[in-house]
Design a protein around this motif. Sequence first.
Motif, mmCIF file in Angstrom:
data_model
loop_
_atom_site.group_PDB
_atom_site.id
_atom_site.type_symbol
_atom_site.label_atom_id
_atom_site.label_comp_id
_atom_site.label_asym_id
_atom_site.label_seq_id
_atom_site.Cartn_x
_atom_site.Cartn_y
_atom_site.Cartn_z
ATOM 1 N N ALA A 16 0.832 -1.209 0.000
ATOM 2 C CA ALA A 16 0.000 0.000 0.000
ATOM 3 C C ALA A 16 0.865 1.257 0.000
ATOM 4 O O ALA A 16 0.570 2.224 -0.732
ATOM 5 C CB ALA A 16 -0.925 -0.009 1.221
ATOM 6 N N PHE A 17 1.943 1.259 0.772
ATOM 7 C CA PHE A 17 2.844 2.420 0.827
ATOM 8 C C PHE A 17 3.466 2.698 -0.536
ATOM 9 O O PHE A 17 3.494 3.845 -0.989
ATOM 10 C CB PHE A 17 3.925 2.184 1.887
ATOM 11 C CG PHE A 17 4.932 3.292 1.968
ATOM 12 C CD1 PHE A 17 4.599 4.503 2.557
ATOM 13 C CD2 PHE A 17 6.207 3.133 1.450
ATOM 14 C CE1 PHE A 17 5.518 5.525 2.642
ATOM 15 C CE2 PHE A 17 7.142 4.156 1.524
ATOM 16 C CZ PHE A 17 6.788 5.361 2.123
ATOM 17 N N THR A 19 2.315 1.788 -3.432
ATOM 18 C CA THR A 19 1.253 2.232 -4.340
ATOM 19 C C THR A 19 0.968 3.722 -4.155
ATOM 20 O O THR A 19 0.847 4.473 -5.128
ATOM 21 C CB THR A 19 -0.031 1.419 -4.091
ATOM 22 O OG1 THR A 19 0.241 0.041 -4.319
ATOM 23 C CG2 THR A 19 -1.157 1.873 -4.994
ATOM 24 N N ILE A 20 0.855 4.151 -2.907
ATOM 25 C CA ILE A 20 0.573 5.559 -2.632
ATOM 26 C C ILE A 20 1.729 6.442 -3.096
ATOM 27 O O ILE A 20 1.517 7.508 -3.685
ATOM 28 C CB ILE A 20 0.258 5.762 -1.140
ATOM 29 C CG1 ILE A 20 -1.083 5.101 -0.809
ATOM 30 C CG2 ILE A 20 0.241 7.243 -0.765
ATOM 31 C CD1 ILE A 20 -1.395 4.999 0.659
ATOM 32 N N CYS A 21 2.961 6.002 -2.857
ATOM 33 C CA CYS A 21 4.126 6.780 -3.306
ATOM 34 C C CYS A 21 4.141 6.935 -4.827
ATOM 35 O O CYS A 21 4.418 8.018 -5.340
ATOM 36 C CB CYS A 21 5.423 6.118 -2.832
ATOM 37 S SG CYS A 21 5.699 6.303 -1.064
ATOM 38 N N ALA A 23 1.538 6.763 -6.819
ATOM 39 C CA ALA A 23 0.414 7.624 -7.197
ATOM 40 C C ALA A 23 0.747 9.098 -6.967
ATOM 41 O O ALA A 23 0.471 9.947 -7.818
ATOM 42 C CB ALA A 23 -0.833 7.231 -6.403
ATOM 43 N N VAL A 24 1.362 9.400 -5.830
ATOM 44 C CA VAL A 24 1.736 10.787 -5.533
ATOM 45 C C VAL A 24 2.801 11.270 -6.510
ATOM 46 O O VAL A 24 2.743 12.398 -7.015
ATOM 47 C CB VAL A 24 2.213 10.919 -4.063
ATOM 48 C CG1 VAL A 24 2.876 12.257 -3.817
ATOM 49 C CG2 VAL A 24 1.055 10.702 -3.114
ATOM 50 N N SER A 27 1.139 11.957 -9.873
ATOM 51 C CA SER A 27 0.227 13.102 -9.912
ATOM 52 C C SER A 27 0.921 14.426 -9.607
ATOM 53 O O SER A 27 0.565 15.450 -10.164
ATOM 54 C CB SER A 27 -0.928 12.893 -8.931
ATOM 55 O OG SER A 27 -0.446 12.881 -7.607
ATOM 56 N N GLU A 34 -4.232 13.334 -13.856
ATOM 57 C CA GLU A 34 -4.705 12.580 -12.695
ATOM 58 C C GLU A 34 -5.897 11.696 -13.024
ATOM 59 O O GLU A 34 -6.092 10.661 -12.394
ATOM 60 C CB GLU A 34 -5.049 13.523 -11.548
ATOM 61 C CG GLU A 34 -3.832 14.141 -10.905
ATOM 62 C CD GLU A 34 -4.188 14.989 -9.695
ATOM 63 O OE1 GLU A 34 -5.295 14.839 -9.158
ATOM 64 O OE2 GLU A 34 -3.339 15.794 -9.295
ATOM 65 N N LEU A 38 -4.072 8.109 -11.731
ATOM 66 C CA LEU A 38 -4.462 7.512 -10.455
ATOM 67 C C LEU A 38 -5.237 6.205 -10.616
ATOM 68 O O LEU A 38 -4.905 5.210 -9.966
ATOM 69 C CB LEU A 38 -5.231 8.514 -9.602
ATOM 70 C CG LEU A 38 -4.405 9.708 -9.093
ATOM 71 C CD1 LEU A 38 -5.260 10.638 -8.259
ATOM 72 C CD2 LEU A 38 -3.201 9.232 -8.304
ATOM 73 N N PHE A 42 -3.705 2.631 -9.168
ATOM 74 C CA PHE A 42 -4.423 1.823 -8.185
ATOM 75 C C PHE A 42 -4.964 0.531 -8.796
ATOM 76 O O PHE A 42 -4.997 -0.509 -8.139
ATOM 77 C CB PHE A 42 -5.529 2.643 -7.518
ATOM 78 C CG PHE A 42 -4.992 3.654 -6.557
ATOM 79 C CD1 PHE A 42 -4.400 3.262 -5.370
ATOM 80 C CD2 PHE A 42 -5.047 5.007 -6.848
ATOM 81 C CE1 PHE A 42 -3.887 4.192 -4.478
ATOM 82 C CE2 PHE A 42 -4.542 5.949 -5.969
ATOM 83 C CZ PHE A 42 -3.955 5.541 -4.775
ATOM 84 N N SER A 45 -2.004 -1.739 -9.100
ATOM 85 C CA SER A 45 -1.641 -2.203 -7.764
ATOM 86 C C SER A 45 -2.571 -3.322 -7.302
ATOM 87 O O SER A 45 -2.121 -4.312 -6.714
ATOM 88 C CB SER A 45 -1.696 -1.041 -6.774
ATOM 89 O OG SER A 45 -1.437 -1.499 -5.478
#
Length: 114
Positions: A16-17, A19-21, A23-24, A27, A34, A38, A42, A45
């Motif tokens: 999850a970390f 994936t978020i990194c 995505a950030v 974007s 976006e 995004l 996701f 992922s």
Amino acid sequence: MKHIMGLDWLDVVIHAFVTICVAVALSEGFHADEDVALPLVFGSSAILLAVRRHYALKKLAATEGLSTGEMAAERIADLEARVAELEIAQGRVAELEERMDFSERLLTQKSHES
């Protein structure tokens, strides 16, 4: 969690970390669209997590060499054995309590006789 997901909770948190990194980074850092980036990140992922889960569960089943039903039956048998051991221990505790009560009565009688 490992029997359900096939992965440890730490693996899921790291997934999850990352994936978020990503995505950030897409974007913010690369100024990508976006609306496309995004969902793509996701979605990819989620697919990657499903593939990792599939192989982890397959490896877990191969390691244990048992099907899901066999694992459940083995677990039930293990729990029944543990319950039987506890019942035996409870019987021993009850026997020891009776012996202690008897010893206390003997001591009480001897103290009254003296």
